[in-house]
Scaffold this motif. Sequence first.
Motif, PDB file in Angstrom:
ATOM      1  N   LEU A 391       0.831  -1.202   0.000  1.00 16.15           N
ATOM      2  CA  LEU A 391       0.000   0.000   0.000  1.00 16.15           C
ATOM      3  C   LEU A 391       0.865   1.251   0.000  1.00 16.15           C
ATOM      4  O   LEU A 391       0.626   2.191  -0.770  1.00 16.15           O
ATOM      5  CB  LEU A 391      -0.925  -0.004   1.219  1.00 16.15           C
ATOM      6  N   HIS A 392       1.882   1.266   0.847  1.00 10.81           N
ATOM      7  CA  HIS A 392       2.757   2.440   0.923  1.00 10.81           C
ATOM      8  C   HIS A 392       3.493   2.663  -0.396  1.00 10.81           C
ATOM      9  O   HIS A 392       3.527   3.795  -0.917  1.00 10.81           O
ATOM     10  CB  HIS A 392       3.754   2.259   2.067  1.00 10.81           C
ATOM     11  N   ARG A 393       4.072   1.605  -0.955  1.00  8.63           N
ATOM     12  CA  ARG A 393       4.827   1.754  -2.204  1.00  8.63           C
ATOM     13  C   ARG A 393       3.940   2.168  -3.365  1.00  8.63           C
ATOM     14  O   ARG A 393       4.402   2.803  -4.316  1.00  8.63           O
ATOM     15  CB  ARG A 393       5.557   0.447  -2.519  1.00  8.63           C
ATOM     16  N   ALA A 394       2.645   1.824  -3.275  1.00  7.75           N
ATOM     17  CA  ALA A 394       1.709   2.193  -4.342  1.00  7.75           C
ATOM     18  C   ALA A 394       1.169   3.612  -4.193  1.00  7.75           C
ATOM     19  O   ALA A 394       0.377   4.058  -5.017  1.00  7.75           O
ATOM     20  CB  ALA A 394       0.550   1.207  -4.378  1.00  7.75           C
ATOM     21  N   GLY A 395       1.584   4.305  -3.133  1.00  6.15           N
ATOM     22  CA  GLY A 395       1.178   5.699  -2.968  1.00  6.15           C
ATOM     23  C   GLY A 395      -0.011   5.913  -2.069  1.00  6.15           C
ATOM     24  O   GLY A 395      -0.530   7.038  -2.006  1.00  6.15           O
ATOM     25  N   PRO A 431       8.173 -10.305   5.394  1.00  6.85           N
ATOM     26  CA  PRO A 431       8.945  -9.102   5.742  1.00  6.85           C
ATOM     27  C   PRO A 431       8.952  -8.048   4.654  1.00  6.85           C
ATOM     28  O   PRO A 431       9.228  -6.878   4.936  1.00  6.85           O
ATOM     29  CB  PRO A 431      10.351  -9.653   6.005  1.00  6.85           C
ATOM     30  N   GLU A 432       8.645  -8.436   3.422  1.00  6.96           N
ATOM     31  CA  GLU A 432       8.577  -7.439   2.341  1.00  6.96           C
ATOM     32  C   GLU A 432       7.456  -6.435   2.567  1.00  6.96           C
ATOM     33  O   GLU A 432       7.415  -5.379   1.919  1.00  6.96           O
ATOM     34  CB  GLU A 432       8.401  -8.140   0.989  1.00  6.96           C
ATOM     35  N   GLN A 433       6.555  -6.733   3.492  1.00 13.14           N
ATOM     36  CA  GLN A 433       5.441  -5.832   3.768  1.00 13.14           C
ATOM     37  C   GLN A 433       5.702  -4.925   4.979  1.00 13.14           C
ATOM     38  O   GLN A 433       4.794  -4.234   5.439  1.00 13.14           O
ATOM     39  CB  GLN A 433       4.161  -6.633   3.990  1.00 13.14           C
TER      40      GLN A 433
END
Length: 491
Positions: A391-395, A431-433
């Motif tokens: 969610l964060h990386r998608a803006g 952990p990628e999240q």
Amino acid sequence: MTGPAADLTIRRARPYGGDPVDIVVRGGLIDRITGAGRAEAVGEVVDADGRWIGPGLWDAHVHFTQHVSRHRRVDLTGTASAREVLDAARAARSRGWPLQGGFLVGYGFRDVLWPDQATLSDLDQAVADVPAVLISGDLHCGWLNSAAAARLGVAVDRSGLLRETPWIDALHLLDDQGSTPLSAFAEAAEAAASRGVVGVVDFEKADNIAEWADRTAQGVTALRVVAAIWPDRLDRVISAGLRTGDTVDRSGLVSVGPLKVIVDGSLNTRTAWCWESYPGADAADPLAAGVESVRIPDLRALLARARAAGIEAAVHAIGDRANSEVLDVFAALRMRGVIEHAQLVREDDFARFGQLGVVASVQPEHAMDDRDAAEHHWAGRTGRAFAFGSLHRAGARLRLGSDAPVAPLDPWIAISAATARSRDGRSPWHPEQRLPVDVALAASARTTLQTGQPADLVVVDRDPRASDGQELRTMPVSATLLAGRFTWRDL
């Protein structure tokens, strides 16, 4: 506020990751920030002695009355089967556990991975002489004995379980049966302040606006409260001319919140609305993939009515289909809002949060509580479950909360879960999240450490930027200030 805020000078406080500064507070606002020892003192002088200081913390999702009441209910959180729940209820009754409005009430079971099944007859035998209501840990399900079902006027099947909308309505009736003293609300608010909390968004199914205005008038003033509106009270709020953000109490602490609408259920009750069926479900069963609690056309009509009246929307969506459908409604209405939970999201939908300006209000500790349930019931999909990093990386703009009492009302626990994705010595789950600490801190605050901002502040003994997951989870809080007024102080 609760009277004119006193002027204050905080010396030798370190912004997270920074060098010591002096902070001057006037009229409830940050007036100046200077190098340590350079500010001309005004008002009381408080020496932070090198401790770290940051914006006061918010919990973006609580059910405050349920949170307060939890301590008056039989603790079922350690149970792992129907038999253990029954044993706990039977033991509580035998030792004279206090009744609430004539009911024996327990809280905290999670039946998602039980090896046995709940039955009405078993609970009737375990608690035979009084109405008994046992509440699930996620608040989406209750286990009732026959006496409780009769008294609340609800029908239960052979399991004794009641789920989703019928249960939520019954829980509200249960709350009406007993009274929670004002002192309990004050104590809970002060306990939250002791963890650095300056504000909460309360989604209790109640007349939150009126009830919180009354509480602050009677001295419960440790927190700011954004008071959510449920659909059954929407017309009344609109008729009163209230809009989201309006202040509704003399203290200036309580404001009108969003319209709360629940579109689906939860993972633990296997009612979150998904694109795929739950394991073992009959594909012909219309509920095999979860529950559509509110029809999407009805949701659209509700949100359009709220938008026209200046009321924002916060929509509960846990399953991936629920999230897709709610994003579609926000897009069709060209309306910004909040999706509460966003626990399972399709890959194509992550970017839509940012594109549409829809906030993802998430509860990171749920990922720690539910990781095993997710691996079982969302097998093959957990890479996009509780996917805060995606969610964060998608803006997407994030807000962190607890869903208290489902998880503790303690933002440091949420920050730890969001950044470490581990608890109790287990390896990190996906952990990628993980979120960067700075992102998690920002998602837990509504102000910044800058001049002109409200002096809603927290002083802690460790630098969050240099703390590991366990250190974040147990962060010592030395002081909390609300508009320059100490609501917690241990320095």
